[in-house]
Structure formats: structure tokens, C-alpha cells
Design a protein around this motif. Structure first.
Motif, PDB file in Angstrom:
ATOM      1  N   PRO A  85       0.800  -1.230   0.000  1.00 12.64           N
ATOM      2  CA  PRO A  85       0.000   0.000   0.000  1.00 12.64           C
ATOM      3  C   PRO A  85       0.829   1.276   0.000  1.00 12.64           C
ATOM      4  O   PRO A  85       0.356   2.319  -0.429  1.00 12.64           O
ATOM      5  N   GLU A  86       2.054   1.183   0.459  1.00 13.33           N
ATOM      6  CA  GLU A  86       2.899   2.384   0.511  1.00 13.33           C
ATOM      7  C   GLU A  86       3.109   3.000  -0.873  1.00 13.33           C
ATOM      8  O   GLU A  86       3.519   4.159  -0.976  1.00 13.33           O
ATOM      9  N   ILE A  87       2.835   2.248  -1.943  1.00 14.77           N
ATOM     10  CA  ILE A  87       3.028   2.774  -3.299  1.00 14.77           C
ATOM     11  C   ILE A  87       2.203   4.044  -3.520  1.00 14.77           C
ATOM     12  O   ILE A  87       2.578   4.914  -4.293  1.00 14.77           O
ATOM     13  N   ASP A  88       1.094   4.159  -2.784  1.00 21.53           N
ATOM     14  CA  ASP A  88       0.266   5.356  -2.891  1.00 21.53           C
ATOM     15  C   ASP A  88       1.023   6.598  -2.461  1.00 21.53           C
ATOM     16  O   ASP A  88       0.732   7.695  -2.913  1.00 21.53           O
ATOM     17  N   GLU A  89       1.978   6.405  -1.570  1.00 22.85           N
ATOM     18  CA  GLU A  89       2.724   7.556  -1.058  1.00 22.85           C
ATOM     19  C   GLU A  89       4.099   7.677  -1.698  1.00 22.85           C
ATOM     20  O   GLU A  89       4.824   8.616  -1.424  1.00 22.85           O
ATOM     21  N   THR A  90       4.473   6.700  -2.526  1.00 21.92           N
ATOM     22  CA  THR A  90       5.798   6.779  -3.160  1.00 21.92           C
ATOM     23  C   THR A  90       5.628   6.958  -4.667  1.00 21.92           C
ATOM     24  O   THR A  90       5.411   8.055  -5.138  1.00 21.92           O
ATOM     25  N   GLY A 110       8.211  -2.906   6.727  1.00 15.66           N
ATOM     26  CA  GLY A 110       7.049  -3.733   7.066  1.00 15.66           C
ATOM     27  C   GLY A 110       6.725  -3.776   8.550  1.00 15.66           C
ATOM     28  O   GLY A 110       5.883  -4.557   8.987  1.00 15.66           O
ATOM     29  N   ALA A 111       7.414  -2.926   9.361  1.00 15.58           N
ATOM     30  CA  ALA A 111       7.151  -2.949  10.797  1.00 15.58           C
ATOM     31  C   ALA A 111       5.796  -2.321  11.117  1.00 15.58           C
ATOM     32  O   ALA A 111       5.097  -2.763  12.030  1.00 15.58           O
ATOM     33  N   ILE A 112       5.447  -1.286  10.368  1.00 13.83           N
ATOM     34  CA  ILE A 112       4.159  -0.609  10.595  1.00 13.83           C
ATOM     35  C   ILE A 112       3.449  -0.373   9.261  1.00 13.83           C
ATOM     36  O   ILE A 112       4.049  -0.528   8.190  1.00 13.83           O
ATOM     37  N   GLU A 113       2.176   0.008   9.360  1.00 14.21           N
ATOM     38  CA  GLU A 113       1.383   0.329   8.166  1.00 14.21           C
ATOM     39  C   GLU A 113       0.660   1.639   8.409  1.00 14.21           C
ATOM     40  O   GLU A 113       0.309   1.934   9.549  1.00 14.21           O
ATOM     41  N   PRO A 114       0.377   2.375   7.338  1.00 15.88           N
ATOM     42  CA  PRO A 114      -0.471   3.558   7.505  1.00 15.88           C
ATOM     43  C   PRO A 114      -1.867   3.092   7.934  1.00 15.88           C
ATOM     44  O   PRO A 114      -2.321   2.039   7.494  1.00 15.88           O
ATOM     45  N   ALA A 115      -2.507   3.843   8.808  1.00  9.32           N
ATOM     46  CA  ALA A 115      -3.841   3.443   9.276  1.00  9.32           C
ATOM     47  C   ALA A 115      -4.803   4.619   9.162  1.00  9.32           C
ATOM     48  O   ALA A 115      -5.501   4.963  10.107  1.00  9.32           O
ATOM     49  N   GLY A 116      -4.785   5.257   8.012  1.00 11.03           N
ATOM     50  CA  GLY A 116      -5.662   6.412   7.825  1.00 11.03           C
ATOM     51  C   GLY A 116      -4.965   7.671   8.298  1.00 11.03           C
ATOM     52  O   GLY A 116      -3.835   7.632   8.790  1.00 11.03           O
ATOM     53  N   ARG A 117      -5.626   8.789   8.148  1.00  6.52           N
ATOM     54  CA  ARG A 117      -5.029  10.110   8.410  1.00  6.52           C
ATOM     55  C   ARG A 117      -4.300  10.215   9.743  1.00  6.52           C
ATOM     56  O   ARG A 117      -4.913  10.066  10.790  1.00  6.52           O
ATOM     57  N   GLY A 118      -2.987  10.467   9.643  1.00  5.81           N
ATOM     58  CA  GLY A 118      -2.205  10.729  10.849  1.00  5.81           C
ATOM     59  C   GLY A 118      -2.044   9.551  11.802  1.00  5.81           C
ATOM     60  O   GLY A 118      -1.623   9.735  12.940  1.00  5.81           O
ATOM     61  N   LYS A 119      -2.392   8.339  11.309  1.00  5.80           N
ATOM     62  CA  LYS A 119      -2.286   7.187  12.215  1.00  5.80           C
ATOM     63  C   LYS A 119      -1.450   6.060  11.601  1.00  5.80           C
ATOM     64  O   LYS A 119      -1.359   5.953  10.383  1.00  5.80           O
ATOM     65  N   VAL A 120      -0.884   5.263  12.470  1.00  3.29           N
ATOM     66  CA  VAL A 120      -0.156   4.072  12.021  1.00  3.29           C
ATOM     67  C   VAL A 120      -0.539   2.891  12.915  1.00  3.29           C
ATOM     68  O   VAL A 120      -1.057   3.075  14.013  1.00  3.29           O
ATOM     69  N   ARG A 121      -0.291   1.688  12.386  1.00  7.90           N
ATOM     70  CA  ARG A 121      -0.491   0.492  13.219  1.00  7.90           C
ATOM     71  C   ARG A 121       0.650  -0.481  12.984  1.00  7.90           C
ATOM     72  O   ARG A 121       1.381  -0.361  12.006  1.00  7.90           O
ATOM     73  N   PHE A 122       0.796  -1.438  13.892  1.00 11.60           N
ATOM     74  CA  PHE A 122       1.838  -2.447  13.723  1.00 11.60           C
ATOM     75  C   PHE A 122       1.519  -3.325  12.511  1.00 11.60           C
ATOM     76  O   PHE A 122       0.358  -3.702  12.297  1.00 11.60           O
ATOM     77  N   GLY A 123       2.551  -3.647  11.731  1.00 15.46           N
ATOM     78  CA  GLY A 123       2.368  -4.566  10.608  1.00 15.46           C
ATOM     79  C   GLY A 123       1.947  -5.933  11.124  1.00 15.46           C
ATOM     80  O   GLY A 123       1.177  -6.646  10.487  1.00 15.46           O
ATOM     81  N   TYR A 124       2.474  -6.315  12.263  1.00 13.17           N
ATOM     82  CA  TYR A 124       2.120  -7.586  12.912  1.00 13.17           C
ATOM     83  C   TYR A 124       1.758  -7.292  14.361  1.00 13.17           C
ATOM     84  O   TYR A 124       2.610  -6.813  15.118  1.00 13.17           O
TER      85      TYR A 124
END
Ligand SMILES: Nc1ncnc2c1ncn2[C@@H]1O[C@H](COP(=O)(O)OP(=O)(O)OP(=O)(O)O)[C@@H](O)[C@H]1O
Ligand SMILES: [Mg+2]
Length: 370
Positions: free
Chosen positions: A190-195, A345-359
Motif C-alpha cells: 500500500p505504501e506505493i500510494d505515497e511513493t 514492514g514494521a508498521i502500516e499507515p492506518a488512515g489520516r495521521g495514524k499508524v499500526r503495527f504490521g504484525y
């Protein structure tokens, strides 16, 4: 009746015993291939986190194309020289078409290190064989046969800007402008959206139809576990199944891992009850921790780690502004680390201004370390 071998396959890139919850995506590219270049899904980009089933869906697309008698070029962008390899694969197909050989899949692995030349046919000779001329020639060739060509590119987020531009311009020209039958399915994190996709030169990829792989729904997750178990001669009770469905969070790789270890706990016989599921889930957690979470952790800097420690204080998704506060750095500074942690791959974007653990295992493991 004795149960057969373990039906689950917790390995990346291998098709699962049951492909659950992705019928809509499969139907989309099947329709598009049947309808032709003007169908919106004829060029598609699949995005999803690690282990969400992107590669498996590319394989499905390739199989669907092969069933139609199409030629297939299957590339992984983590190889260098992507465009050169696509060119070589196209030339390989052209040569096989000239020899009357049946259509097949040519992959990055099969053309790697092979210099393919195409100069046997003076009538169709190309002065300088670049990506555009090779693909255009092949597109014209398959069009004349009333078939098509499918190009798939896996790990698109890893492709360099210059290679991506060349590929985009070429496929855009052939498929969208010339309306030749070259279908494209790409897969990326999903990071491709930001790269890659933020770049202005990337209109082709930006305009691809999107399939965003979300976690499987509980019913589909249950089917992905129950059906292979039953087909292999086993049985699972509802409590055990409910436990596994909950523990998987609908994540396809985790489903395979849970299925695999739970089955092992219940052999011989494969009459799976709650205790097997609980033990299997512990084992699966352990594997995720040892094979994915800890290797990621060991490659991180002290600052990366502080960022993750700060996240582990939260019960759910973490606010970037709070993390910045906790690590006592500016929001901009925290953004740099966010980017790096997403990349590994440690974290993922989780919507505006948020992140979550990849695992999610990383949070509980960090907490147990405190
Ligand atoms: N729809 C599904 N139902 C059940 N299992 C699935 C499904 N999709 C994928 N899997 C299983 O999940 C695992 C991961 O799939 P795959 O390798 O395609 O993921 P990926 O998204 O390509 O991961 P990565 O980003 O790491 O390359 C494989 O073991 C695969 O068999
Ligand atoms: Mg993959």
C-alpha cells in the motif's frame, strides 16, 4: 478414516488450498480479459499488506489468461532491469510465436541472464529492440491471432522511478492509445500510494483500476480453514474454528499458518477441537515472532525502536502526533521514521495521521520485554 497430509501451506507466493474471499477480484480481471482494452479493469493495480495474497492473485490472473490461450509475461519488480527483462520476455514470445509454439508464461526468472535476440525475421525486423518496439510487435502479433498478452508485475513498489516511467509510457501507449490487447496487472504494498504514485509521470499507474486487498471477512476466513480440513479428511468443531478465525484477523498468510499448526497439533486423526486451536495459535504466533517480527526488529536503529516502543503504549492504532510527543521529537522528524518503518514492514499507515503495527505480535512482544 485416517486424515491425509497437512493441507495448509504457510509459504509466500504459493496458492492456498482454498482461495477465499477474492472471487470479486478474480471476476473483475476475467471479465476485463474477455471484453478487451476498453474495459476499465484491463489495467489493474492490486495493493495489500505483506501476506494479503497479492502474488497469489497475480497467479490467478495469469492462469485465467493462459486458459484463454493468451501469452503471459510474469515479472517481479524486485529484479533489476525490469524493462530489459520484459523486452527479453517479449522477444522470447515472438520467437516462439514464429516457431508456432503454444502460448505460455515467460517469467523474470526464465529470462534472467539470457540475452535474447530477435533478428530471424527480416519482414518484421526492428532496428533497435527497445521495450516499446518489442511489446508493440508482440501486441500486434497476438492481436492478429485474436488472443492477447497479459503482463504482470509483482512488488511494483520496489521498481525504480525511471524503470516505472518507461514501463508506464510503453503500456499506456500500446493499451490505451493503440487499444492493442495487452492487459496489465500489477501488485504492490500500500505504501506505493505515497511513493511511486504521487509522481506526476505516473499517470498510467494512477489510472489503473484498483483492487485493495482488505482482510478476509469472518465467513470467508472460516471457509478458508474449514474446507481444506474437511477435504483432507479432518474435522474442526465450531469453537475451535471461531478461535482461529478471531486469531487470524482475516490475514491470509496468518490463516495458512494457523491452519498448518493447528492441524499438526491434532495429528493423527485431525479431529480439531479448541485445545488444538489454542495450541496451534500459540505456535503460529511464535513462528510469526521468530520468522518475521524479530528479524525486522534486529535490523532497526535505536530511533526506529523508540518509535515502536512509543506505539506499544497504545491499545489500537497510534496517532503520529502522540508518537512524536512520546519520542520527544518534532512531527517532521517522526515522519522520517514512519516512512522507514513502513518500508521494512514494521508498521502500516492506518488512515489520516495514524499508524499500526504490521504484525500485532510485535506489540505484545514489546510489552513482554518491558
Ligand atoms: N484468499 C486467500 N485465502 C486463503 N489463503 C490465502 C489467500 N490469499 C493468499 N493466501 C495465502 O497467504 C499467503 C500469502 O500470500 P501471497 O504470497 O500471495 O501474499 P503477498 O500479498 O504477495 O505477500 P508479500 O507482500 O509478502 O509478497 C500464502 O500462503 C497464500 O497461500
Ligand atoms: Mg507477494
Amino acid at each position: 478414516m485416517t486424515a491425509a497430509d497437512n493441507p495448509f501451506l504457510p509459504t509466500f507466493g504459493t496458492s492456498p488450498p482454498m482461495l477465499a474471499g477474492r472471487d470479486d477480484v478474480v471476476a473483475r480481471f476475467e471479465h476485463a480479459f474477455a471484453r478487451g482494452p476498453q474495459h476499465p479493469d484491463y489495467t489493474m493495480l492490486i495493493t495489500g499488506v505483506r501476506g494479503s495474497g497479492k502474488t497469489v492473485l497475480l497467479n490467478e490472473a495469469e492462469d485465467a489468461a493462459l486458459r484463454l490461450g493468451w501469452r503471459v509475461i510474469s515479472m517481479s519488480a524486485s529484479v533489476r532491469d525490469l524493462c530489459r527483462l520484459v523486452t527479453n520476455a517479449a522477444l522470447q514470445h515472438l520467437r516462439e510465436a514464429d516457431n508456432g509454439e503454444p502460448s505460455r508464461r515467460v517469467s523474470s526468472v526464465s529470462v534472467m541472464g539470457v540475452g535474447v535476440e530477435w533478428n530471424e525475421r527480416p519482414a518484421t525486423q526492428i532496428a533497435e529492440v527497445d521495450l516499446r518496439s518489442a511489446l508493440t510487435a508482440l501486441a500486434a502479433n497476438v492481436a492478429a491471432d485474436s488472443t492477447g498478452l497479459l503482463l504482470t508485475v509483482d512488488e511494483l513498489q520496489a521498481v525504480s522511478q525511471s524503470e516505472a516511467t518507461e514501463l508506464a509510457v510503453t503500456v499506456q501507449h500500446i493499451t490505451r492509445r493503440e487499444l492493442l490487447p495487452v492487459a496489465f496487472v500489477g501488485a504492490a504494498l500500500p505504501e506505493i500510494d505515497e511513493t511511486l504514485l504521487v509522481d506526476r509521470g505516473m499517470t498510467f499507474f494512477q489510472r489503473c483500476a484498483r483492487a485493495r486487498l482488505t482482510p478476509l471477512l469472518p465467513d470467508d476466513t472460516a471457509a478458508a480453514l474449514r474446507q481444506p480440513i474437511q477435504q483432507a479428511g479432518g474435522r474442526i468443531d465450531d469453537v475451535a474454528l471461531g478461535h482461529l478465525v478471531g486469531a487470524s484477523g482475516g490475514h491470509p498468510f496468518t490463516i495458512q499458518l494457523l491452519g498448518y499448526h493447528t492441524w499438526e497439533m491434532a495429528t493423527p486423526g485431525a479431529r480439531i477441537i479448541a485445545t488444538h486451536a489454542a495450541a496451534g495459535a500459540m505456535e503460529a504466533d511464535h513462528v510469526l515472532l521468530e520468522q518475521i517480527v524479530k528479524p525486522i526488529w534486529s535490523g532497526l536503529s535505536d530511533m526506529d525502536r523508540s518509535f515502536l516502543w512509543a506505539m506499544s503504549l497504545d491499545e489500537a492504532d497510534s496517532e503520529m502526533s502522540l508518537i512524536a510527543e512520546r519520542i520527544e521529537r518534532s512531527p517532521n522528524y517522526a515522519q522520517t521514521y514512519r516512512r522507514r518503518l513502513i518500508d521494512v514492514g514494521a508498521i502500516e499507515p492506518a488512515g489520516r495521521g495514524k499508524v499500526r503495527f504490521g504484525y500485532p505480535q510485535m506489540r505484545s512482544w514489546l510489552r513482554s520485554q518491558r
